[in-house]
Scaffold this active site. Sequence first.
Site, PDB file in Angstrom:
ATOM      1  N   MET A  97      15.587  48.562   7.239  1.00  0.00           N
ATOM      2  CA  MET A  97      15.129  48.858   8.564  1.00  0.00           C
ATOM      3  C   MET A  97      13.550  48.823   8.527  1.00  0.00           C
ATOM      4  SD  MET A  97      17.551  52.027   9.652  1.00  0.00           S
ATOM      5  CE  MET A  97      18.724  52.496   8.403  1.00  0.00           C
ATOM      6  N   PRO A  98      13.029  48.311   9.644  1.00  0.00           N
ATOM      7  CA  PRO A  98      11.495  48.346   9.586  1.00  0.00           C
ATOM      8  C   PRO A  98      11.096  49.634   9.882  1.00  0.00           C
ATOM      9  CG  PRO A  98      12.476  46.839  11.244  1.00  0.00           C
ATOM     10  CD  PRO A  98      13.631  47.623  10.928  1.00  0.00           C
ATOM     11  N   MET A  99      10.055  50.204   9.346  1.00  0.00           N
ATOM     12  CA  MET A  99       9.422  51.509   9.171  1.00  0.00           C
ATOM     13  C   MET A  99       8.076  51.109   9.617  1.00  0.00           C
ATOM     14  SD  MET A  99       8.835  54.827   8.854  1.00  0.00           S
ATOM     15  CE  MET A  99      10.373  55.600   8.078  1.00  0.00           C
TER      16      MET A  99
END
Length: 64
Positions: free
Chosen positions: A4-6
Amino acid sequence: RTPMPMIKVELLKGRSIEQKREFAEVVTRETARILKCRPEVVDIVFHDIEPHDWANGGKLNSDK
C-alpha cells in the site's frame, strides 16, 4: 499483494484540520489515479512539528 502507498507529511504545527482534510482528499485521489490503486489503500500520516524542532538555513523556525 501490492504494498500500500504510505505517504508521510511533515509540516510545521498550525495547519487546520480542514487544511489537512483537503490535502488528504486531493493527495489520495491523485495517488490512486497515478499509481492505479484503490483510494482505500492509500495511507497518509501527518507529523506536526514544533517550530523550535525544525531548522532551515541554519536558523530555527521559531527564531524567524
